[in-house]
Design an enzyme around this catalytic site. Structure first.
Site, PDB file in Angstrom:
ATOM      1  N   ASN A   1     -10.166  -0.964  -1.558  1.00  0.00           N
ATOM      2  CA  ASN A   1      -8.737  -0.727  -1.334  1.00  0.00           C
ATOM      3  C   ASN A   1      -7.975  -1.297  -2.528  1.00  0.00           C
ATOM      4  O   ASN A   1      -7.978  -2.501  -2.754  1.00  0.00           O
ATOM      5  CB  ASN A   1      -8.346  -1.435  -0.027  1.00  0.00           C
ATOM      6  CG  ASN A   1      -6.872  -1.297   0.318  1.00  0.00           C
ATOM      7  OD1 ASN A   1      -6.044  -0.943  -0.515  1.00  0.00           O
ATOM      8  ND2 ASN A   1      -6.536  -1.605   1.561  1.00  0.00           N
TER       9      ASN A   1
ATOM     10  N   CYS B   1       0.821  -1.219   0.000  1.00  0.00           N
ATOM     11  CA  CYS B   1       0.000   0.000   0.000  1.00  0.00           C
ATOM     12  C   CYS B   1       0.853   1.267   0.000  1.00  0.00           C
ATOM     13  O   CYS B   1       0.374   2.342  -0.356  1.00  0.00           O
ATOM     14  CB  CYS B   1      -0.924   0.019   1.217  1.00  0.00           C
ATOM     15  SG  CYS B   1      -1.964  -1.435   1.291  1.00  0.00           S
TER      16      CYS B   1
ATOM     17  N   HIS C   1      -3.961   6.852   1.757  1.00  0.00           N
ATOM     18  CA  HIS C   1      -4.193   5.554   1.142  1.00  0.00           C
ATOM     19  C   HIS C   1      -5.594   5.086   1.529  1.00  0.00           C
ATOM     20  O   HIS C   1      -5.970   5.151   2.700  1.00  0.00           O
ATOM     21  CB  HIS C   1      -3.138   4.547   1.622  1.00  0.00           C
ATOM     22  CG  HIS C   1      -3.541   3.138   1.382  1.00  0.00           C
ATOM     23  ND1 HIS C   1      -3.925   2.694   0.143  1.00  0.00           N
ATOM     24  CD2 HIS C   1      -3.676   2.083   2.222  1.00  0.00           C
ATOM     25  CE1 HIS C   1      -4.263   1.419   0.232  1.00  0.00           C
ATOM     26  NE2 HIS C   1      -4.124   1.024   1.480  1.00  0.00           N
TER      27      HIS C   1
HETATM   28  O1  UT7 Z   1      -4.306  -1.424   3.075  1.00  0.00           O
HETATM   29  C1  UT7 Z   1      -3.678  -1.367   4.321  1.00  0.00           C
HETATM   30  C2  UT7 Z   1      -3.914  -2.547   5.084  1.00  0.00           C
HETATM   31  N1  UT7 Z   1      -5.273  -2.883   5.413  1.00  0.00           N
HETATM   32  C3  UT7 Z   1      -5.983  -2.166   6.297  1.00  0.00           C
HETATM   33  O2  UT7 Z   1      -5.607  -1.106   6.698  1.00  0.00           O
HETATM   34  C4  UT7 Z   1      -7.245  -2.805   6.821  1.00  0.00           C
HETATM   35  C5  UT7 Z   1      -7.268  -2.699   8.321  1.00  0.00           C
HETATM   36  N2  UT7 Z   1      -8.364  -3.382   8.981  1.00  0.00           N
HETATM   37  C6  UT7 Z   1      -9.665  -3.165   8.723  1.00  0.00           C
HETATM   38  O3  UT7 Z   1     -10.015  -2.392   7.848  1.00  0.00           O
HETATM   39  C7  UT7 Z   1     -10.684  -3.839   9.601  1.00  0.00           C
HETATM   40  O4  UT7 Z   1     -10.025  -4.468  10.668  1.00  0.00           O
HETATM   41  C8  UT7 Z   1     -11.587  -4.869   8.868  1.00  0.00           C
HETATM   42  C9  UT7 Z   1     -12.505  -4.144   7.901  1.00  0.00           C
HETATM   43  C10 UT7 Z   1     -10.750  -5.879   8.126  1.00  0.00           C
HETATM   44  C11 UT7 Z   1     -12.465  -5.601   9.869  1.00  0.00           C
HETATM   45  O5  UT7 Z   1     -13.244  -4.702  10.601  1.00  0.00           O
HETATM   46  P1  UT7 Z   1     -13.257  -4.750  12.204  1.00  0.00           P
HETATM   47  O6  UT7 Z   1     -14.186  -3.702  12.610  1.00  0.00           O
HETATM   48  O7  UT7 Z   1     -11.845  -4.649  12.679  1.00  0.00           O
HETATM   49  O8  UT7 Z   1     -13.893  -6.163  12.466  1.00  0.00           O
HETATM   50  P2  UT7 Z   1     -13.277  -7.426  13.237  1.00  0.00           P
HETATM   51  O9  UT7 Z   1     -12.168  -8.043  12.458  1.00  0.00           O
HETATM   52  O10 UT7 Z   1     -12.998  -7.024  14.639  1.00  0.00           O
HETATM   53  O11 UT7 Z   1     -14.503  -8.412  13.198  1.00  0.00           O
HETATM   54  C12 UT7 Z   1     -15.743  -8.104  13.849  1.00  0.00           C
HETATM   55  C13 UT7 Z   1     -16.724  -9.189  13.524  1.00  0.00           C
HETATM   56  C14 UT7 Z   1     -16.170 -10.603  13.738  1.00  0.00           C
HETATM   57  O12 UT7 Z   1     -17.214 -11.410  14.240  1.00  0.00           O
HETATM   58  P3  UT7 Z   1     -17.328 -11.719  15.824  1.00  0.00           P
HETATM   59  O13 UT7 Z   1     -16.037 -12.404  16.161  1.00  0.00           O
HETATM   60  O14 UT7 Z   1     -17.476 -10.401  16.484  1.00  0.00           O
HETATM   61  O15 UT7 Z   1     -18.523 -12.611  15.885  1.00  0.00           O
HETATM   62  C15 UT7 Z   1     -15.826 -11.059  12.347  1.00  0.00           C
HETATM   63  O16 UT7 Z   1     -15.881 -12.456  12.203  1.00  0.00           O
HETATM   64  O17 UT7 Z   1     -17.102  -9.119  12.139  1.00  0.00           O
HETATM   65  C16 UT7 Z   1     -16.919 -10.416  11.532  1.00  0.00           C
HETATM   66  N3  UT7 Z   1     -16.557 -10.207  10.137  1.00  0.00           N
HETATM   67  C17 UT7 Z   1     -17.475 -10.043   9.168  1.00  0.00           C
HETATM   68  N4  UT7 Z   1     -18.816 -10.047   9.196  1.00  0.00           N
HETATM   69  C18 UT7 Z   1     -19.456  -9.846   8.019  1.00  0.00           C
HETATM   70  C19 UT7 Z   1     -15.322 -10.105   9.591  1.00  0.00           C
HETATM   71  N5  UT7 Z   1     -15.417  -9.887   8.281  1.00  0.00           N
HETATM   72  C20 UT7 Z   1     -16.738  -9.844   7.986  1.00  0.00           C
HETATM   73  C21 UT7 Z   1     -17.485  -9.645   6.795  1.00  0.00           C
HETATM   74  N6  UT7 Z   1     -18.827  -9.644   6.869  1.00  0.00           N
HETATM   75  N7  UT7 Z   1     -16.866  -9.418   5.611  1.00  0.00           N
END
Ligand code: UT7
Length: 331
Positions: A288, A113, A258
């Site tokens: 992204n 990125c 980014h």
């Molecule tokens: O490009 C540079 C590098 N990348 C980034 O900068 C991305 C950085 N990270 C993020 O953008 C976020 O962490 C994500 C968008 C990937 C995830 O969002 P989050 O708010 O951090 O969610 P989480 O990983 O804490 O997950 C929350 C819940 C989980 O369920 P439980 O354990 O609470 O029951 C996940 O299993 O959301 C669930 N989950 C989803 N649910 C529906 C994870 N992905 C999905 C999905 N749809 N696609």
């Protein structure tokens, strides 16, 4: 010594739009979850057989056109991507051939990125020393062929999209309009917080049956961990650029972060206390696109008249490596 500036920008997105509703068909996710957690409404995916150099070629042509230059006037190519068409050679060589440039040098940058910010810094150095007159810098990605399109891969799969952006960097005839500074960082101890493990030269063969079964050729991301670091590091690199140039946040005409996640951008904007109207975001439409995200956003911002000659523009990125950094320009 010369000064370097961006002479023109261009971008290209594949036509196929993939909405969050389309992803609902493939995995246990929802439009509401994706919008709330990432800000993304839709992204673009290529048709089969289209690679980053095909997208990069279109973006490069548009950047050349906006700079008023012909391909033959390019002396060097820098190509940033994490999704190369081949293990080797790099995409820069493939693009060089597509542009019909016989023996012009071509360099690939593997800084994910942050690839565009690193590439711009390299171009700046070559122009300033007088080594080259015009450098084509491209960021292009095809993520869609590398995502795990099921519930196991949903945290990563819903974020990424395909696309390309390009700029032409050349000498500035007006010393005020130039790349002011670049700030590049990396911290390899976090390499495995966001990485693609296979195929890997640590294994023989480089992709084993077991690795295939375990899906180790899909990206792994510790999302929450990456999120926190992205917010901290991007705002710190903007502050570093401001301090180096003795400027305040009020002096910034446009900030382009980014496009990783709209919530990451909003947190950086809140912390820097920059008015949201001076920040450009298009993640809603493209997701992204890693190395392509900043040049695509820059091109759109320029075309929308959001950047005027003399404005201070800051580009800041964070990604796998970890790598992060910023470029400050006077447009
Ligand atoms: O490009 C540079 C590098 N990348 C980034 O900068 C991305 C950085 N990270 C993020 O953008 C976020 O962490 C994500 C968008 C990937 C995830 O969002 P989050 O708010 O951090 O969610 P989480 O990983 O804490 O997950 C929350 C819940 C989980 O369920 P439980 O354990 O609470 O029951 C996940 O299993 O959301 C669930 N989950 C989803 N649910 C529906 C994870 N992905 C999905 C999905 N749809 N696609």
């Amino acid at each position: 010594m010369y000064n370097a500036r961006i002479l023109g920008a261009g971008s290209y997105l594949p036509e196929k739009i993939v909405t969050n509703a389309d992803l609902e068909e493939l995995m246990d996710t929802s439009d509401e979850w994706i919008r709330q957690r990432t800000g993304i409404h839709e992204r673009r995916f290529v048709e089969p057989g289209v690679g980053p150099t095909d997208l990069g070629l279109q973006a490069a042509r548009r950047a050349l056109q906006s700079a008023g230059l012909a391909p033959e006037q390019i002396d060097f190519i820098i190509f940033a991507t994490l999704s190369p068409e081949y293990g080797f050679p790099g995409c820069g060589c493939l693009l060089q051939e597509k542009l019909g440039l016989d023996t012009v040098g071509a360099l690939d940058v593997r800084n994910q990125c942050t690839g565009f910010v690193y590439s711009l810094a390299i171009a700046d150095q070559f122009i300033r020393t007088g080594t080259y007159g015009h450098i084509l810098v491209v960021g292009a990605e095809v993520h869609s062929t590398g995502l795990e399109m099921n519930t196991r891969g949903r945290d990563v799969a819903v974020i990424f999209g395909d696309g390309a952006g390009a700029v032409v960097v050349g000498r500035s005839e007006n010393g005020d309009r130039r790349i002011l500074s670049s700030h590049l960082h990396a911290q390899g101890k976090y390499a495995r917080k966001l990485y693609l493990e296979a195929p890997s030269s640590l294994h023989y063969p480089r992709m084993t049956e077991k690795m295939l079964r375990e899906g180790r050729y899909y990206p792994y991301m510790d999302g929450r961990y990456v999120f926190k670091h992205a917010v901290d590091r991007m705002q710190n690199s903007v502050r570093e650029a401001l301090a180096e140039n003795h400027l305040e946040i009020e002096d910034v005409g446009l900030l382009i972060l980014h496009q990783a996640n709209l919530r990451i951008s909003e947190a950086v904007v809140r912390s820097l206390k920059i008015p949201p109207e001076r920040v450009f975001s298009n993640i809603q439409r493209y997701g992204n696109t890693t190395a392509a995200s900043i040049p695509i956003a820059l091109d759109e911002a320029v075309r929308e008249g959001r950047v005027q000659p003399g404005d201070v523009v800051v580009l800041a990125a964070f990604g796998s490596g970890f790598t992060w950094g910023a470029s400050m320009l006077r447009w």
